[in-house]
Motif scaffolding. Structure first.
Motif, PDB file in Angstrom:
ATOM      1  N   GLY A   1     -13.745  19.325  -4.741  1.00 20.03           N
ATOM      2  CA  GLY A   1     -15.005  19.193  -5.294  1.00 20.03           C
ATOM      3  C   GLY A   1     -15.171  18.877  -6.525  1.00 20.03           C
ATOM      4  O   GLY A   1     -15.753  17.978  -7.031  1.00 20.03           O
ATOM      5  N   PHE A   2     -14.393  19.229  -7.741  1.00 10.99           N
ATOM      6  CA  PHE A   2     -14.144  19.117  -8.996  1.00 10.99           C
ATOM      7  C   PHE A   2     -13.671  17.646  -9.144  1.00 10.99           C
ATOM      8  O   PHE A   2     -14.207  16.967 -10.065  1.00 10.99           O
ATOM      9  N   ALA A   3     -12.893  17.285  -8.102  1.00  6.95           N
ATOM     10  CA  ALA A   3     -12.339  15.783  -8.478  1.00  6.95           C
ATOM     11  C   ALA A   3     -13.607  14.847  -8.278  1.00  6.95           C
ATOM     12  O   ALA A   3     -13.453  13.952  -8.770  1.00  6.95           O
ATOM     13  N   ALA A   4     -14.636  15.290  -7.261  1.00  5.42           N
ATOM     14  CA  ALA A   4     -15.572  14.241  -7.171  1.00  5.42           C
ATOM     15  C   ALA A   4     -16.606  14.447  -8.446  1.00  5.42           C
ATOM     16  O   ALA A   4     -17.036  13.470  -8.903  1.00  5.42           O
ATOM     17  N   ALA A   5     -16.668  15.426  -8.911  1.00  5.05           N
ATOM     18  CA  ALA A   5     -17.583  15.709 -10.191  1.00  5.05           C
ATOM     19  C   ALA A   5     -16.903  14.646 -11.361  1.00  5.05           C
ATOM     20  O   ALA A   5     -17.399  14.219 -12.006  1.00  5.05           O
ATOM     21  N   MET A   6     -15.492  14.675 -11.590  1.00  3.28           N
ATOM     22  CA  MET A   6     -14.783  14.062 -12.374  1.00  3.28           C
ATOM     23  C   MET A   6     -15.051  12.706 -12.257  1.00  3.28           C
ATOM     24  O   MET A   6     -15.025  11.875 -13.336  1.00  3.28           O
ATOM     25  N   LYS A   7     -15.287  12.140 -11.125  1.00  5.70           N
ATOM     26  CA  LYS A   7     -15.294  10.716 -10.731  1.00  5.70           C
ATOM     27  C   LYS A   7     -16.728  10.327 -11.321  1.00  5.70           C
ATOM     28  O   LYS A   7     -16.832   9.137 -11.707  1.00  5.70           O
TER      29      LYS A   7
ATOM     30  N   TYR B   1      -7.126   4.150  -8.930  1.00  5.38           N
ATOM     31  CA  TYR B   1      -5.824   5.090  -9.059  1.00  5.38           C
ATOM     32  C   TYR B   1      -5.869   6.142 -10.030  1.00  5.38           C
ATOM     33  O   TYR B   1      -5.016   6.815 -10.298  1.00  5.38           O
ATOM     34  N   SER B   2      -7.034   6.220 -10.875  1.00  4.17           N
ATOM     35  CA  SER B   2      -7.079   7.483 -11.560  1.00  4.17           C
ATOM     36  C   SER B   2      -7.915   8.518 -11.063  1.00  4.17           C
ATOM     37  O   SER B   2      -8.648   8.414 -10.105  1.00  4.17           O
ATOM     38  N   ASN B   3      -7.551   9.689 -11.636  1.00  2.00           N
ATOM     39  CA  ASN B   3      -8.391  10.959 -11.124  1.00  2.00           C
ATOM     40  C   ASN B   3      -7.975  11.297  -9.648  1.00  2.00           C
ATOM     41  O   ASN B   3      -9.044  11.669  -8.934  1.00  2.00           O
ATOM     42  N   VAL B   4      -6.781  11.096  -9.241  1.00  2.00           N
ATOM     43  CA  VAL B   4      -6.188  11.248  -7.864  1.00  2.00           C
ATOM     44  C   VAL B   4      -6.240  12.711  -7.801  1.00  2.00           C
ATOM     45  O   VAL B   4      -5.059  13.251  -8.462  1.00  2.00           O
ATOM     46  N   PRO B   5      -6.775  13.593  -7.225  1.00  2.00           N
ATOM     47  CA  PRO B   5      -6.462  15.078  -6.809  1.00  2.00           C
ATOM     48  C   PRO B   5      -4.981  15.134  -5.969  1.00  2.00           C
ATOM     49  O   PRO B   5      -4.706  14.247  -5.055  1.00  2.00           O
ATOM     50  N   THR B   6      -4.260  16.103  -6.405  1.00  2.94           N
ATOM     51  CA  THR B   6      -2.767  16.365  -5.773  1.00  2.94           C
ATOM     52  C   THR B   6      -2.635  17.840  -5.756  1.00  2.94           C
ATOM     53  O   THR B   6      -3.372  18.636  -6.573  1.00  2.94           O
ATOM     54  N   VAL B   7      -1.911  18.135  -4.794  1.00  3.49           N
ATOM     55  CA  VAL B   7      -1.447  19.622  -4.676  1.00  3.49           C
ATOM     56  C   VAL B   7      -0.044  20.072  -4.339  1.00  3.49           C
ATOM     57  O   VAL B   7       0.620  19.007  -3.486  1.00  3.49           O
ATOM     58  N   VAL B   8       0.434  20.826  -4.982  1.00  9.27           N
ATOM     59  CA  VAL B   8       1.790  21.304  -4.581  1.00  9.27           C
ATOM     60  C   VAL B   8       1.884  22.882  -4.200  1.00  9.27           C
ATOM     61  O   VAL B   8       1.053  23.707  -4.349  1.00  9.27           O
ATOM     62  N   LEU B   9       2.404  22.607  -2.879  1.00  8.14           N
ATOM     63  CA  LEU B   9       2.311  24.019  -2.069  1.00  8.14           C
ATOM     64  C   LEU B   9       3.605  25.108  -2.493  1.00  8.14           C
ATOM     65  O   LEU B   9       4.259  25.650  -1.688  1.00  8.14           O
TER      66      LEU B   9
ATOM     67  N   GLY C   1      -3.910  11.008   1.121  1.00  3.61           N
ATOM     68  CA  GLY C   1      -5.512  10.628   1.045  1.00  3.61           C
ATOM     69  C   GLY C   1      -5.827   9.211   0.201  1.00  3.61           C
ATOM     70  O   GLY C   1      -6.614   8.349   0.735  1.00  3.61           O
ATOM     71  N   LEU C   2      -5.108   9.101  -0.682  1.00  4.37           N
ATOM     72  CA  LEU C   2      -4.965   7.795  -1.650  1.00  4.37           C
ATOM     73  C   LEU C   2      -4.557   6.523  -0.979  1.00  4.37           C
ATOM     74  O   LEU C   2      -5.160   5.421  -0.940  1.00  4.37           O
ATOM     75  N   SER C   3      -3.581   6.677   0.014  1.00  3.37           N
ATOM     76  CA  SER C   3      -3.066   5.786   0.762  1.00  3.37           C
ATOM     77  C   SER C   3      -4.046   5.240   1.814  1.00  3.37           C
ATOM     78  O   SER C   3      -4.288   4.077   2.088  1.00  3.37           O
TER      79      SER C   3
ATOM     80  N   ILE D   1       0.869  -1.118  -0.035  1.00  2.00           N
ATOM     81  CA  ILE D   1       0.103  -0.025  -0.070  1.00  2.00           C
ATOM     82  C   ILE D   1       0.716   1.398  -0.046  1.00  2.00           C
ATOM     83  O   ILE D   1       2.006   1.526   0.719  1.00  2.00           O
ATOM     84  N   GLY D   2       0.424   2.303  -0.753  1.00  4.23           N
ATOM     85  CA  GLY D   2       1.190   3.521  -0.709  1.00  4.23           C
ATOM     86  C   GLY D   2       2.247   3.670  -1.581  1.00  4.23           C
ATOM     87  O   GLY D   2       2.270   3.031  -2.626  1.00  4.23           O
ATOM     88  N   SER D   3       3.323   4.739  -1.145  1.00  6.85           N
ATOM     89  CA  SER D   3       4.553   4.840  -1.949  1.00  6.85           C
ATOM     90  C   SER D   3       5.199   3.651  -2.529  1.00  6.85           C
ATOM     91  O   SER D   3       6.204   3.856  -3.308  1.00  6.85           O
ATOM     92  N   VAL D   4       5.218   2.753  -1.668  1.00  6.52           N
ATOM     93  CA  VAL D   4       6.009   1.408  -2.157  1.00  6.52           C
ATOM     94  C   VAL D   4       5.523   0.846  -3.496  1.00  6.52           C
ATOM     95  O   VAL D   4       6.344   0.110  -3.957  1.00  6.52           O
ATOM     96  N   GLN D   5       4.511   1.174  -4.023  1.00 12.97           N
ATOM     97  CA  GLN D   5       3.823   0.553  -4.947  1.00 12.97           C
ATOM     98  C   GLN D   5       4.548   1.157  -6.406  1.00 12.97           C
ATOM     99  O   GLN D   5       4.744   2.196  -6.540  1.00 12.97           O
ATOM    100  N   HIS D   6       4.824   0.309  -7.314  1.00 14.15           N
ATOM    101  CA  HIS D   6       5.384   0.753  -8.544  1.00 14.15           C
ATOM    102  C   HIS D   6       4.212   1.151  -9.465  1.00 14.15           C
ATOM    103  O   HIS D   6       3.035   0.590  -9.821  1.00 14.15           O
ATOM    104  N   GLY D   7       4.544   2.409 -10.371  1.00 13.18           N
ATOM    105  CA  GLY D   7       3.454   2.981 -11.002  1.00 13.18           C
ATOM    106  C   GLY D   7       2.386   3.479 -10.618  1.00 13.18           C
ATOM    107  O   GLY D   7       1.177   3.840 -11.464  1.00 13.18           O
ATOM    108  N   ARG D   8       2.196   3.860  -9.435  1.00 14.16           N
ATOM    109  CA  ARG D   8       0.797   4.222  -8.957  1.00 14.16           C
ATOM    110  C   ARG D   8       1.135   5.832  -8.361  1.00 14.16           C
ATOM    111  O   ARG D   8       2.134   5.886  -7.877  1.00 14.16           O
ATOM    112  N   PRO D   9       0.261   6.473  -8.419  1.00 13.88           N
ATOM    113  CA  PRO D   9       0.378   7.825  -7.941  1.00 13.88           C
ATOM    114  C   PRO D   9       0.475   7.729  -6.487  1.00 13.88           C
ATOM    115  O   PRO D   9       0.096   6.539  -5.561  1.00 13.88           O
ATOM    116  N   SER D  10       1.103   8.677  -5.681  1.00 13.66           N
ATOM    117  CA  SER D  10       1.349   8.715  -4.026  1.00 13.66           C
ATOM    118  C   SER D  10       0.871   9.828  -3.706  1.00 13.66           C
ATOM    119  O   SER D  10       1.021  11.020  -3.973  1.00 13.66           O
ATOM    120  N   ALA D  11      -0.352   9.654  -2.591  1.00  9.85           N
ATOM    121  CA  ALA D  11      -0.718  10.675  -2.032  1.00  9.85           C
ATOM    122  C   ALA D  11      -1.325  10.050  -0.774  1.00  9.85           C
ATOM    123  O   ALA D  11      -1.740   9.014  -0.730  1.00  9.85           O
TER     124      ALA D  11
END
Length: 513
Positions: free
Chosen positions: A466-472, A382-390, A359-361, A347-357
């Motif tokens: 909120g838009f991430a939920a709409a995209m789902k 694992y598609s349409n996972v929202p992410t933020v860069v501060l 909330g996703l974990s 689970i999480g960022s140890v997975q290959h080829g998956r986004p890491s976040a």
């Protein structure tokens, strides 16, 4: 809590053993325990090379919390400048106290870690601060903090060990450099800082420190924000350059060594902080330019942000045949988060080829426990996972970048709607007009379904949620246009986009833009 002796079933000590106490590991452990399974969680993260201790909670607590604290400190400094236009008068010159920030943030991280341990106990999860190594199928050797060893067995194992900052393997990297994990362990302000790497981690750190009034140089080795939308990344870079962050391009760091520099005064930016005195001694960075020229420059701090390595190399995966990617070292999993060994999951960022976040974990860990122990069949999407860069202008995204959308569907099948905007609260102080930006990427043949959404501006992460939920739910451009925008507010710009990128490029060709 010490785990009791005895078996949870006829053959094993535990139903589930989780290796790693990050967000995904905590989630799967708590959910499984809530479903009346006997669960052991093992977590002993080694300190960073600079001695920074990592608390229970993984990157969610040790890195992401610190990111948010530093971002807020930086934003408050900018707000103090703006406040004068809103009628606030300062009786005394305002300065930033690094020590106060460090102490408050460290205390908050420790407090939250203690709360997590209490939470595990309340759920009935047995927790040990101990190192784990798989030594046989279903068998883990546990080494506690005093070095004593014992073996426990479990029917199912979950690997959730996360990742840690990468070091470039040059002279002085581990001795003298820091990573973002070490920032709030520094006893004094970082001073003049070289940030090595244009990753999200690097640009965030550069923005935080510059916002506190410190001189910052970013040494970009590859594309900025690799994996993110590159046109938006360029806008972030331009904003940082205009603000005063220095960038070095196509350079390589080859050595960092200590010097006997004298104390320096660092002049603050825009009166947010007053000049600060830094201790004697500094660092000399040896840099090779693209043309092969050797440059030596002195800094107070060299911060490495050149990538992250999965923590999978010393936990015994080879012993039982868990397959990893040769390129990344991350674990290969199927759609059920199952490794090449049936009873072991990751689970999480140890997975290959998956986004890491974070909330996703948490989401993936919860669903995994329910599939294992409640009979559910729902897989983690694992598609349409929202992410933020501060970054100084916060950047959040959900779905595909423009580059990825063009490759996936073909450029002719993609329409990109975009617009700059000016947050209302920035108008009074006259700050950064038309720096903020949104783009919505649509797949034309599929009723202009939104396949990518990008926001660069204040509170971008909250806007995108909120838009991430709409995209789902299959959001289309027509549905987006039919949505009533909240006024006053920045998010409403996404409900009234008419300009396409093709139109903008045509205007530029004609010289009208």
């Amino acid at each position: 809590m010490d785990p009791p002796t005895g078996s949870s079933s006829e053959d094993y000590d535990y139903d589930l053993l989780v290796i790693g106490g990050g967000s995904g590991g905590l989630a799967v452990a708590k959910e499984a325990a809530g479903l009346r399974r006997k669960v052991l969680l093992l977590d002993l993260a080694a300190p960073s090379p600079r001695g920074t201790k990592r608390e229970l909670g993984g990157s969610s607590l040790n890195t992401n919390s610190v990111r948010k604290f530093l971002q807020q400190a930086s934003l408050l400094g900018k707000a103090i400048q703006d406040s004068q236009k809103y009628g606030w008068r300062e009786k005394e010159p305002v300065s930033h106290g690094w020590t106060e920030l460090v102490e408050a943030a460290q205390q908050q991280v420790k407090t939250r870690s203690v709360e997590l341990k209490k939470e595990l106990k309340r759920f009935g999860v047995f927790y040990l601060s101990a190192r784990a190594e798989i030594v046989a199928p279903h068998t883990v050797e546990v080494t506690d903090t005093n070095g004593s060893k014992r073996r426990v067995t479990a029917e199912t194992l979950v690997i959730a060990t996360g990742d840690s900052p990468q070091y470039p393997g040059i002279p002085g990297d581990r001795e003298y450099c820091v990573t973002s994990e070490d920032l709030l362990s520094l006893p004094h302000p970082p001073g003049r800082t070289l940030v090595v790497g244009g990753s999200a981690e690097g640009l965030e750190s550069a923005g935080f420190l510059f916002g506190l009034g410190l001189p910052v140089t970013v040494m970009q080795q590859h594309d900025l924000l690799q994996g993110f939308d590159q046109k938006t990344a360029q806008k972030i870079e331009n904003h940082m350059i205009v603000s005063g962050v220095k960038f070095l391009y196509h350079c390589s760091l080859t050595k960092v060594e200590q010097t006997e520099a004298s104390s320096k005064d660092v002049v603050s930016d825009d009166s947010v902080a007053t000049p600060q005195q830094f201790p004697k001694g500094g660092l000399r960075a040896t840099i090779i330019s693209k043309e092969g020229q050797t440059i030596q420059e002195d800094f107070d701090t060299v911060l490495l942000a050149v990538g992250r390595n999965a923590n999978t190399s010393d936990i015994g995966l080879e012993c039982v045949g868990v397959q990893r990617s040769q390129d990344t070292g991350r674990i290969l999993v199927n759609e059920r988060d199952q490794t090449s060994v049936d009873h072991i999951y990751a689970i999480g960022s140890v997975q290959h080829g998956r986004p890491s976040a974070t909330g996703l974990s948490v989401h993936a860990g919860t669903l995994l426990a329910r599939r294992l122990y409640r009979g559910d069949s729902i897989l983690c999407d694992y598609s349409n996972v929202p992410t933020v860069v501060l970054t100084p202008l916060e950047y959040a995204a959900c779905g595909l970048s423009e580059e990825k959308a063009n490759v996936t569907f073909g450029e002719a099948s993609i329409e990109v709607y975009h617009s700059h905007y000016w947050p209302l609260e920035w108008e009074l102080p006259g700050r950064n007009k038309n720096s903020c930006y949104v783009k919505v990427i649509c797949h034309i043949p599929d009723h202009e379904r939104v396949v990518g959404l990008h926001v660069m501006g204040p509170n971008a992460g909250d806007i995108v949620q909120g838009f991430a939920a709409a995209m789902k739910c299959g959001l289309t451009k027509e549905q987006l246009d039919a949505t009533v925008g909240t006024h006053p507010g920045s998010a409403q710009v996404l409900t009234s986009l008419t300009q396409t990128q093709r139109m903008t490029e045509a205007l530029k060709m004609r010289g009208n833009c």
